[in-house]
Every structure is written in C-alpha cells, then in structure tokens.
Design a protein around this motif. Structure first.
Motif, mmCIF file in Angstrom:
data_model
loop_
_atom_site.group_PDB
_atom_site.id
_atom_site.type_symbol
_atom_site.label_atom_id
_atom_site.label_comp_id
_atom_site.label_asym_id
_atom_site.label_seq_id
_atom_site.Cartn_x
_atom_site.Cartn_y
_atom_site.Cartn_z
ATOM 1 N N LYS A 205 35.352 31.287 33.018
ATOM 2 C CA LYS A 205 35.532 30.544 31.744
ATOM 3 C C LYS A 205 36.748 29.666 31.937
ATOM 4 N N TYR A 206 37.890 30.139 32.569
ATOM 5 C CA TYR A 206 38.970 29.488 32.479
ATOM 6 C C TYR A 206 38.914 28.222 33.240
ATOM 7 N N GLU A 207 37.939 28.089 34.300
ATOM 8 C CA GLU A 207 37.578 26.764 35.037
ATOM 9 C C GLU A 207 36.976 25.775 34.035
ATOM 10 N N TYR A 208 36.369 26.210 32.964
ATOM 11 C CA TYR A 208 35.993 25.283 31.738
ATOM 12 C C TYR A 208 36.791 25.376 30.723
ATOM 13 N N GLU A 210 39.001 22.967 29.554
ATOM 14 C CA GLU A 210 39.200 21.735 29.047
ATOM 15 C C GLU A 210 37.481 21.088 28.929
ATOM 16 N N ASN A 211 36.474 21.706 29.351
ATOM 17 C CA ASN A 211 35.383 21.246 29.007
ATOM 18 C C ASN A 211 34.478 21.024 27.774
ATOM 19 N N PRO A 229 27.464 24.234 33.059
ATOM 20 C CA PRO A 229 27.246 22.775 32.636
ATOM 21 C C PRO A 229 28.225 21.725 33.833
ATOM 22 N N ILE A 230 27.526 20.478 33.582
ATOM 23 C CA ILE A 230 28.536 19.510 34.415
ATOM 24 C C ILE A 230 29.764 19.347 33.512
ATOM 25 N N ILE A 231 30.751 18.928 34.304
ATOM 26 C CA ILE A 231 31.943 18.617 33.804
ATOM 27 C C ILE A 231 31.933 17.490 33.139
ATOM 28 N N GLU A 232 32.422 17.768 31.923
ATOM 29 C CA GLU A 232 32.501 16.562 30.709
ATOM 30 C C GLU A 232 33.534 16.931 29.571
ATOM 31 N N THR A 233 34.761 16.428 29.730
ATOM 32 C CA THR A 233 35.818 16.958 28.963
ATOM 33 C C THR A 233 35.591 16.262 27.508
ATOM 34 N N GLU A 247 39.563 14.889 20.269
ATOM 35 C CA GLU A 247 40.972 15.365 21.000
ATOM 36 C C GLU A 247 41.661 15.997 20.152
ATOM 37 N N ILE A 248 42.051 15.746 19.123
ATOM 38 C CA ILE A 248 42.676 16.554 18.103
ATOM 39 C C ILE A 248 42.277 17.715 17.933
ATOM 40 N N LEU A 249 40.993 18.037 17.668
ATOM 41 C CA LEU A 249 40.413 19.246 17.251
ATOM 42 C C LEU A 249 40.255 20.207 18.360
ATOM 43 N N LYS A 250 40.178 19.556 19.373
ATOM 44 C CA LYS A 250 40.497 20.327 20.743
ATOM 45 C C LYS A 250 41.535 21.080 20.918
ATOM 46 N N LYS A 251 42.574 20.438 20.353
ATOM 47 C CA LYS A 251 43.990 21.240 20.438
ATOM 48 C C LYS A 251 44.367 21.993 19.451
#
Length: 299
Positions: A205-208, A210-211, A229-233, A247-251
């Motif tokens: 989970k940690y590896e993903y 930011e995904n 899944p593929i890496i897609e930030t 991006e705002i809602l990601k944080k």
C-alpha cells in the motif's frame, strides 16, 4: 494443511543447494553452506532433510507446484509469453519472476544528462507480492502461483486462503502475522526479501500512496489475489481545471467549494465545472447537501 507440513522429514539425502548458497554468500556473507548452517536454518535435523529443504533445493525430486506466468498483449487473446517455473529452488523461482517483471515493466528514460530506469508498475510492490505468495501459500495442494501480466495491471494469485487464526481485517491492516510456513519465512527474512513480522500488505500500500488507482486485495475460500495497477498519479482523462482540483483533493479530504476556490485560485464557475467533471468521471464524490456540501476523492 497442517501448520508443520514444511517440517515433515523426507528420505532424500542428496539435495543440493547451490542457489541458496549463492544468495547466502551474497547477503549474509557465509563462506560455504554446510550442514551446521542448514541445521541453523531448520532445514536439516536428526540426520534428515525436511520438505522445506526440498523446496529450497536445486534438485528436488518431488513434483511441487511452481509459478505460472502469462504476459498478455493488447487483450486476453494475445499472449506474449507463457512460462511455467518449477522443479527448481523457490528462491530461483522468485528470482525468475522478478526477471520477467524487469523485462516487461521497466524502461529507460533520459532525465537531463542521465539515463534513468523507471517502472510502469511498482517493482517493490511486485517483489513483496510474489514473496508473500511463496511464503504464505499452501504447499500440499497441487496448484501453481499464477501471475498474469497485462498492460494496465499485474495479478498475483496464491493458492490457499488466509492461515487459520488470521481475520481478513487483520490481513488488510497488517496487524497480525500468522506464519503458515515459518521455516521458509525465516530464510526469506534472513535474505532480506521479506520482513519477518507483518503480511507485507502495508508495504504494498505504501508503494502506491501517491497513485490514483490503489492495489486491490481479494480473499477467497481457496486463494488470495493481489492486483497491482500501473503507476498513474493523475488520471489521464482530466481536462482544464480538473487536474488542479484533483491534486488539491488528493492532499485534503472533505473540502467545500469555497475552500477549493481559495486553494486553487479559480473563480466560482471554474471550480463548479471542474468538480462536476470529476464527479461525472466517478473520481470525486459529494458529501451532504445544501450549504454543508463537501467534496472528496472517491475511496
């Protein structure tokens, strides 16, 4: 399966451990793999090897299950590679699976004056998933670990469900580690392939973190499936102001339209268009009604 299946003694006295010895030399720094070290690893006791020793041996005669790898092309009807890895040390099986990953999911990119190796899917998450499949699987059933590689994901299916005494919630949160094969787990731990405690789910989970698309974990009666899944930030289908709002809602979670306006610098109409676009694409969800409405990324 009995918990001590891997510890059952066998009659084969002619096992060889060249691959295990090579890895022990590289990682642990031993000079040679002798009987004393094999005893320390719990592979040899009272002048007999056990089933775990057979699994680590180069020349085991028993027909143990291995790893099936399928690499798909543009669709399930186009197969680029079909490989069955078996009749060799489980350490070598693990290494072969990593090599296949590197062949299909690593690529080089020029960054400045340097050539940098990048990954389409997290290599660390894949390594952890395959290692856990080997360490935690049932070894007394005739079923291979299956790895299906496609353009947008990798699926790792391990035979056998969770060990007795471990709940699905404990598995998902990584709170408890119930080792089905402690001898195998200990050697993988000594070689730095896995952590001794914990299921590895937290590390995946940690590896993903930011995904955009997260790994999925499905637990069935007779198997466990991990999908990477593929890496897609950032979703590739976003347009105009949707990227910045995303991006705002990601944080931050549960923001009002007014808060999004302030953080983005967009006017009211642009924020509304962006939010509505993200909702239509099932990326953002609305919480509450009226003046108390908040928005967050769908979980």
């Amino acid at each position: 399966m009995r918990k001590d299946y891997e510890a059952i003694k066998i009659e084969n006295e002619k096992l060889e451990f060249k691959f295990l010895e090579k890895k022990m030399k590289e990682v642990v720094g031993i000079k040679e793999l002798n009987l004393d070290i094999l005893k320390t690893l719990n592979l040899y006791e009272n002048k007999k090897f056990n089933i775990a020793a057979e699994l680590f041996a180069d020349n085991n005669n028993r027909k143990f299950s291995g790893i099936d790898i399928v690499v798909l092309g543009e669709n399930i009807n186009k197969i680029l590679l079909r490989e069955n890895i078996e009749r060799k040390s489980i350490l070598e099986q693990y290494s072969d699976a990593i090599s296949t990953f590197e062949r299909y999911y690593e690529y080089e990119e020029i960054v400045g004056a340097e050539r940098v190796t990048k990954e389409k899917i997290s290599k660390e998450a894949f390594r952890e998933s395959v290692a856990n499949a080997i360490v935690h699987r049932l070894w007394d059933i005739n079923a291979n670990i299956k790895i299906v590689m496609s353009n947008d994901k990798i699926e790792i299916i391990s035979p056998g469900s969770l060990p007795p005494g471990m709940s699905e919630d404990e598995y998902m949160r990584g709170y408890v580690s119930v080792l089905r094969n402690p001898i195998i787990a200990n050697i993988f731990y000594r070689l730095g392939i896995i952590e001794k405690f914990g299921t590895g789910i937290k590390r995946i989970k940690y590896e993903y973190r930011e995904n955009f698309v997260k790994p999925s974990f499905e637990i069935y009666e007779n198997s466990v499936r991990i999908t990477l899944p593929i890496i897609e930030t950032v979703p590739s289908n976003l347009v105009n102001g949707e990227v910045k709002v995303f991006e705002i809602l990601k944080k931050r979670e549960k923001l009002s339209r007014k808060e999004i306006e302030e953080l983005s610098g967009y006017n009211k109409s642009k924020v509304i268009r962006s939010i509505n676009g993200l909702i239509e694409k099932s990326i953002v969800e609305q919480l509450g009604k009226g003046r108390s409405v908040k928005y967050q990324l769908k979980k």
